[in-house]
Design a protein around this motif. Structure first.
Motif, PDB file in Angstrom:
ATOM      1  N   GLY A  89      18.155   0.449 -12.916  1.00 55.88           N
ATOM      2  CA  GLY A  89      18.948   1.058 -13.919  1.00 55.88           C
ATOM      3  C   GLY A  89      18.568   2.944 -14.355  1.00 55.88           C
ATOM      4  N   ASP A  90      18.349   2.652 -15.049  1.00 55.99           N
ATOM      5  CA  ASP A  90      17.418   3.900 -15.546  1.00 55.99           C
ATOM      6  C   ASP A  90      16.242   3.801 -15.937  1.00 55.99           C
ATOM      7  OD1 ASP A  90      17.981   3.116 -18.184  1.00 55.99           O
ATOM      8  OD2 ASP A  90      18.902   5.022 -19.034  1.00 55.99           O
ATOM      9  N   ARG A  91      15.461   3.172 -16.016  1.00 59.94           N
ATOM     10  CA  ARG A  91      14.288   2.632 -16.286  1.00 59.94           C
ATOM     11  C   ARG A  91      13.213   2.628 -15.097  1.00 59.94           C
ATOM     12  NH1 ARG A  91      14.475   3.316 -21.958  1.00 59.94           N
ATOM     13  NH2 ARG A  91      12.026   2.367 -22.129  1.00 59.94           N
ATOM     14  N   LEU A  92      11.921   2.495 -15.426  1.00 59.66           N
ATOM     15  CA  LEU A  92      11.138   2.137 -14.396  1.00 59.66           C
ATOM     16  C   LEU A  92      10.596   0.368 -14.859  1.00 59.66           C
ATOM     17  CD1 LEU A  92       8.849   5.683 -14.204  1.00 59.66           C
ATOM     18  CD2 LEU A  92      10.561   4.323 -12.317  1.00 59.66           C
ATOM     19  N   ARG A  93      10.017  -0.275 -13.763  1.00 61.86           N
ATOM     20  CA  ARG A  93       9.706  -1.217 -13.785  1.00 61.86           C
ATOM     21  C   ARG A  93       8.676  -1.733 -13.212  1.00 61.86           C
ATOM     22  NH1 ARG A  93      12.553  -3.699 -18.200  1.00 61.86           N
ATOM     23  NH2 ARG A  93      14.156  -3.526 -18.911  1.00 61.86           N
ATOM     24  N   GLU A  94       7.475  -2.565 -13.587  1.00 62.71           N
ATOM     25  CA  GLU A  94       6.788  -2.953 -12.156  1.00 62.71           C
ATOM     26  C   GLU A  94       7.625  -4.148 -11.215  1.00 62.71           C
ATOM     27  OE1 GLU A  94       1.391  -3.382 -13.063  1.00 62.71           O
ATOM     28  OE2 GLU A  94       3.001  -4.419 -14.181  1.00 62.71           O
ATOM     29  N   GLN A  95       6.575  -3.422 -10.188  1.00 64.41           N
ATOM     30  CA  GLN A  95       6.879  -4.138  -8.951  1.00 64.41           C
ATOM     31  C   GLN A  95       5.860  -5.313  -9.021  1.00 64.41           C
ATOM     32  OE1 GLN A  95       5.627  -0.715  -6.417  1.00 64.41           O
ATOM     33  NE2 GLN A  95       7.741  -0.310  -5.525  1.00 64.41           N
ATOM     34  N   SER A  96       6.424  -6.381  -8.463  1.00 66.89           N
ATOM     35  CA  SER A  96       5.418  -7.676  -7.710  1.00 66.89           C
ATOM     36  C   SER A  96       4.990  -6.692  -6.884  1.00 66.89           C
ATOM     37  CB  SER A  96       6.758  -8.435  -6.542  1.00 66.89           C
ATOM     38  OG  SER A  96       6.634  -7.868  -5.691  1.00 66.89           O
ATOM     39  N   TYR A  97       3.862  -8.218  -6.885  1.00 72.50           N
ATOM     40  CA  TYR A  97       2.210  -7.955  -6.036  1.00 72.50           C
ATOM     41  C   TYR A  97       2.102  -7.394  -5.241  1.00 72.50           C
ATOM     42  CZ  TYR A  97      -2.300  -9.176  -4.015  1.00 72.50           C
ATOM     43  OH  TYR A  97      -3.303  -8.940  -3.888  1.00 72.50           O
ATOM     44  N   ALA A  98       3.710  -8.184  -4.164  1.00 70.32           N
ATOM     45  CA  ALA A  98       3.934  -7.981  -2.846  1.00 70.32           C
ATOM     46  C   ALA A  98       4.399  -6.877  -2.508  1.00 70.32           C
ATOM     47  CB  ALA A  98       4.893  -9.316  -2.372  1.00 70.32           C
ATOM     48  N   GLN A  99       4.994  -5.994  -3.361  1.00 70.39           N
ATOM     49  CA  GLN A  99       6.241  -5.052  -3.450  1.00 70.39           C
ATOM     50  C   GLN A  99       4.767  -3.935  -3.601  1.00 70.39           C
ATOM     51  OE1 GLN A  99       8.993  -5.277  -6.539  1.00 70.39           O
ATOM     52  NE2 GLN A  99      10.262  -5.447  -4.987  1.00 70.39           N
ATOM     53  N   VAL A 100       3.159  -4.166  -4.022  1.00 70.53           N
ATOM     54  CA  VAL A 100       2.772  -3.218  -4.456  1.00 70.53           C
ATOM     55  C   VAL A 100       1.719  -2.939  -3.151  1.00 70.53           C
ATOM     56  CG1 VAL A 100       0.331  -2.599  -5.830  1.00 70.53           C
ATOM     57  CG2 VAL A 100       2.721  -3.426  -7.538  1.00 70.53           C
ATOM     58  N   CYS A 101       1.701  -4.388  -2.829  1.00 71.68           N
ATOM     59  CA  CYS A 101       0.489  -4.372  -1.654  1.00 71.68           C
ATOM     60  C   CYS A 101       1.230  -3.407  -0.743  1.00 71.68           C
ATOM     61  CB  CYS A 101       0.200  -5.612  -1.123  1.00 71.68           C
ATOM     62  SG  CYS A 101      -1.226  -6.467  -2.633  1.00 71.68           S
ATOM     63  N   ARG A 102       2.327  -3.677  -0.684  1.00 78.86           N
ATOM     64  CA  ARG A 102       3.384  -2.718   0.389  1.00 78.86           C
ATOM     65  C   ARG A 102       3.037  -1.558   0.519  1.00 78.86           C
ATOM     66  NH1 ARG A 102       7.331  -7.466   0.270  1.00 78.86           N
ATOM     67  NH2 ARG A 102       8.733  -6.056  -1.256  1.00 78.86           N
ATOM     68  N   SER A 103       3.009  -0.660  -0.768  1.00 79.12           N
ATOM     69  CA  SER A 103       3.424   0.619  -1.058  1.00 79.12           C
ATOM     70  C   SER A 103       1.837   1.245  -0.966  1.00 79.12           C
ATOM     71  CB  SER A 103       4.339   0.840  -2.609  1.00 79.12           C
ATOM     72  OG  SER A 103       2.842   0.320  -3.555  1.00 79.12           O
ATOM     73  N   ARG A 104       0.637   0.279  -0.871  1.00 72.17           N
ATOM     74  CA  ARG A 104      -0.288   0.936  -0.931  1.00 72.17           C
ATOM     75  C   ARG A 104      -0.959   1.193   0.621  1.00 72.17           C
ATOM     76  NH1 ARG A 104      -2.534  -3.828  -4.849  1.00 72.17           N
ATOM     77  NH2 ARG A 104      -2.927  -2.922  -6.437  1.00 72.17           N
ATOM     78  N   THR A 105      -0.189   0.618   1.346  1.00 78.47           N
ATOM     79  CA  THR A 105      -0.466   0.723   2.150  1.00 78.47           C
ATOM     80  C   THR A 105      -1.183   2.115   3.573  1.00 78.47           C
ATOM     81  OG1 THR A 105       1.659   0.654   3.341  1.00 78.47           O
ATOM     82  CG2 THR A 105       0.923  -1.731   3.328  1.00 78.47           C
ATOM     83  N   LYS A 106      -0.185   2.875   2.574  1.00 77.83           N
ATOM     84  CA  LYS A 106      -0.044   4.820   3.144  1.00 77.83           C
ATOM     85  C   LYS A 106      -1.706   4.753   2.252  1.00 77.83           C
ATOM     86  CE  LYS A 106       2.038   4.986   6.661  1.00 77.83           C
ATOM     87  NZ  LYS A 106       1.277   4.735   8.431  1.00 77.83           N
ATOM     88  N   ILE A 107      -2.416   4.292   1.328  1.00 79.75           N
ATOM     89  CA  ILE A 107      -3.519   5.092   0.809  1.00 79.75           C
ATOM     90  C   ILE A 107      -4.259   4.251   0.728  1.00 79.75           C
ATOM     91  CG2 ILE A 107      -3.758   5.752  -1.913  1.00 79.75           C
ATOM     92  CD1 ILE A 107      -1.173   4.778  -2.939  1.00 79.75           C
ATOM     93  N   GLY A 108      -4.821   4.856   1.832  1.00 79.02           N
ATOM     94  CA  GLY A 108      -6.881   4.245   1.537  1.00 79.02           C
ATOM     95  C   GLY A 108      -7.727   3.889   0.792  1.00 79.02           C
ATOM     96  N   MET A 109      -8.383   3.481   0.443  1.00 79.87           N
ATOM     97  CA  MET A 109      -9.681   3.469  -0.567  1.00 79.87           C
ATOM     98  C   MET A 109     -11.341   2.891  -0.325  1.00 79.87           C
ATOM     99  SD  MET A 109      -8.930   4.155  -4.333  1.00 79.87           S
ATOM    100  CE  MET A 109     -10.647   3.266  -5.461  1.00 79.87           C
ATOM    101  N   VAL A 110     -12.055   3.499  -0.605  1.00 82.67           N
ATOM    102  CA  VAL A 110     -12.946   3.485  -0.292  1.00 82.67           C
ATOM    103  C   VAL A 110     -13.721   3.569  -0.719  1.00 82.67           C
ATOM    104  CG1 VAL A 110     -15.222   4.151   0.706  1.00 82.67           C
ATOM    105  CG2 VAL A 110     -13.137   4.322   2.336  1.00 82.67           C
ATOM    106  N   PHE A 111     -14.266   1.857  -1.808  1.00 83.45           N
ATOM    107  CA  PHE A 111     -15.134   2.288  -2.509  1.00 83.45           C
ATOM    108  C   PHE A 111     -16.854   1.777  -2.635  1.00 83.45           C
ATOM    109  CE2 PHE A 111     -11.592  -0.754  -2.455  1.00 83.45           C
ATOM    110  CZ  PHE A 111     -10.664  -0.863  -3.913  1.00 83.45           C
ATOM    111  N   GLN A 112     -16.811   2.018  -4.344  1.00 78.97           N
ATOM    112  CA  GLN A 112     -18.625   1.810  -4.174  1.00 78.97           C
ATOM    113  C   GLN A 112     -19.792   1.175  -2.485  1.00 78.97           C
ATOM    114  OE1 GLN A 112     -19.751   2.883  -8.272  1.00 78.97           O
ATOM    115  NE2 GLN A 112     -22.144   2.704  -7.687  1.00 78.97           N
ATOM    116  N   HIS A 113     -18.553  -0.041  -3.063  1.00 78.12           N
ATOM    117  CA  HIS A 113     -19.770  -1.261  -2.365  1.00 78.12           C
ATOM    118  C   HIS A 113     -19.177  -1.821  -1.412  1.00 78.12           C
ATOM    119  CE1 HIS A 113     -22.583  -1.168  -5.616  1.00 78.12           C
ATOM    120  NE2 HIS A 113     -21.908  -1.522  -7.068  1.00 78.12           N
ATOM    121  N   PHE A 114     -18.628  -1.182  -0.727  1.00 76.92           N
ATOM    122  CA  PHE A 114     -17.976  -1.097   1.090  1.00 76.92           C
ATOM    123  C   PHE A 114     -17.431  -1.938   0.723  1.00 76.92           C
ATOM    124  CE2 PHE A 114     -23.398  -1.068   0.797  1.00 76.92           C
ATOM    125  CZ  PHE A 114     -23.347   0.431   0.695  1.00 76.92           C
TER     126      PHE A 114
END
Length: 268
Positions: A89-114
Motif C-alpha cells: 500500500g503506502d507503507r514499508l514492511r520488512e521482507q521475508s528472509y528469502a527476499q532479503v537474501c535475494r536483494s543482497r546478491t548485488k551487495i558484496g560484504m567482506v568481514f573482519q574475520h573472513f
C-alpha cells in the motif's frame, strides 16, 4: 517495523546516480542509541571510508546497508531500492528472509574475520553462492572464480583449504568470493584489523586495485593511509552521528572539527 515512504523520494532515489542513500537512520540496542539519525549519500563509483573510534556506530551503520542489522527508524536505499523492505500500500514492511537474501546478491560484504567455510576448498568457497543462491552453471562460475583468484594473486591456492592459508590470503579469498556474485556495491568491515601487520599490505593492494576499476565501495577502516590515497571521501563518526565528512586528503590533513582533530592525532 513499519515506516512511511515518500513517493517523490522513492522516484528520486531510483532515478539518480546515488548508489546509497541513508535517510535519518536510527538504531538502538535496548537503551543504547547506536545510530542517531545518520544521513549519507554515496554516488555510484565512489569510494567512501568510515572512520572513528570503536563504538562510534561505523560497523552497525555498514551492516544496515545490507540489512544484516535492521533499522529502527529512517530509510536505507541501495541502487534505488529500499533495503530489506517493500511497499505494501503506502507503507514499508520488512521482507521475508528469502527476499532479503535475494536483494543482497548485488551487495558484496567482506568481514573482519573472513567467514570462509572451513570444510570447503578455496575454489568451492568462491563458487558456493553463485551456484546455490543464483543457480548459475558451475562451469561458468568456475571460470569466473579462477579469474578472480588470479586477480587476487591466489590462483595456485584454488584447491587449498582455509586452514592452509595465512590470514591475508584468507581475506583475499573472501574478497574474491564477494566479487564472484558480481555485485554493484562492496562493503568492507575493518577488513585488515584481524591481520598481522605484515599481511595488511597484500589485502590493501587488492582493495586499491578494486577501487581503480570503479567499484562503489564503503570501507570501515583504521588504515588512514589507505583512506587518504584511495577514498574519494572520508566520513568521521563518533557517538552515533556523522561529525565531519569531506574529501579524503583534506579531512585527514586539515580536519575542521575538534573531535576529528583529536581522533586523527591519536591514530596518525
Amino acid at each position: 517495523m513499519t515506516m512511511q515512504a515518500e513517493p517523490a523520494e522513492a522516484q528520486a532515489a531510483s532515478g539518480s546516480n546515488r548508489m546509497i542513500w541513508a535517510d535519518a537512520i536510527h538504531k538502538s540496542y535496548g537503551r543504547n542509541d547506536v545510530l542517531k539519525g545518520i544521513d549519507l549519500e554515496v554516488a555510484a563509483g565512489e569510494v567512501v571510508c568510515l572512520i572513528g573510534p570503536s563504538g562510534s556506530g561505523k560497523s552497525t551503520f555498514l551492516r544496515c546497508m545490507n540489512h544484516l542489522e535492521t533499522v529502527d527508524d529512517g530509510i536505507m536505499w541501495v541502487a534505488g531500492r529500499v533495503v530489506g523492505y517493500e511497499m505494501k500500500g503506502d507503507r514499508l514492511r520488512e521482507q521475508s528472509y528469502a527476499q532479503v537474501c535475494r536483494s543482497r546478491t548485488k551487495i558484496g560484504m567482506v568481514f573482519q574475520h573472513f567467514n570462509l567455510f572451513p570444510h570447503m576448498t578455496v575454489l568451492e568457497n568462491i563458487m558456493e553462492a553463485p551456484t546455490v543462491a543464483l543457480r548459475q552453471k558451475k562451469s561458468v562460475v568456475r571460470e569466473r572464480a579462477m579469474r578472480l583468484l588470479e586477480q587476487v594473486g591466489l590462483a595456485e591456492k584454488a584447491q587449498h583449504y582455509p586452514r592452509q592459508l595465512s590470514g591475508g590470503q584468507q581475506q583475499r579469498v573472501a574478497i574474491a568470493r564477494a566479487l564472484c556474485m558480481e555485485p554493484s556495491l562492496m562493503l568492507f568491515d575493518e577488513p585488515t584489523s584481524a591481520l598481522d601487520p605484515e599481511l595488511v599490505g597484500e589485502v590493501l593492494k587488492v582493495m586499491k586495485d578494486l577501487a581503480r576499476t570503479g567499484m562503489t565501495m564503503v570501507v570501515v577502516t583504521h588504515e588512514m593511509n589507505f583512506a587518504r590515497e584511495m577514498a574519494d571521501r572520508v566520513v568521521f563518526m563518533d557517538g552515533g552521528v556523522i561529525v565531519e565528512e569531506g574529501p579524503a586528503a583534506e579531512l585527514i590533513t586539515n580536519p575542521r572539527h575538534p573531535r576529528t582533530k583529536e581522533f586523527l592525532a591519536s591514530v596518525l
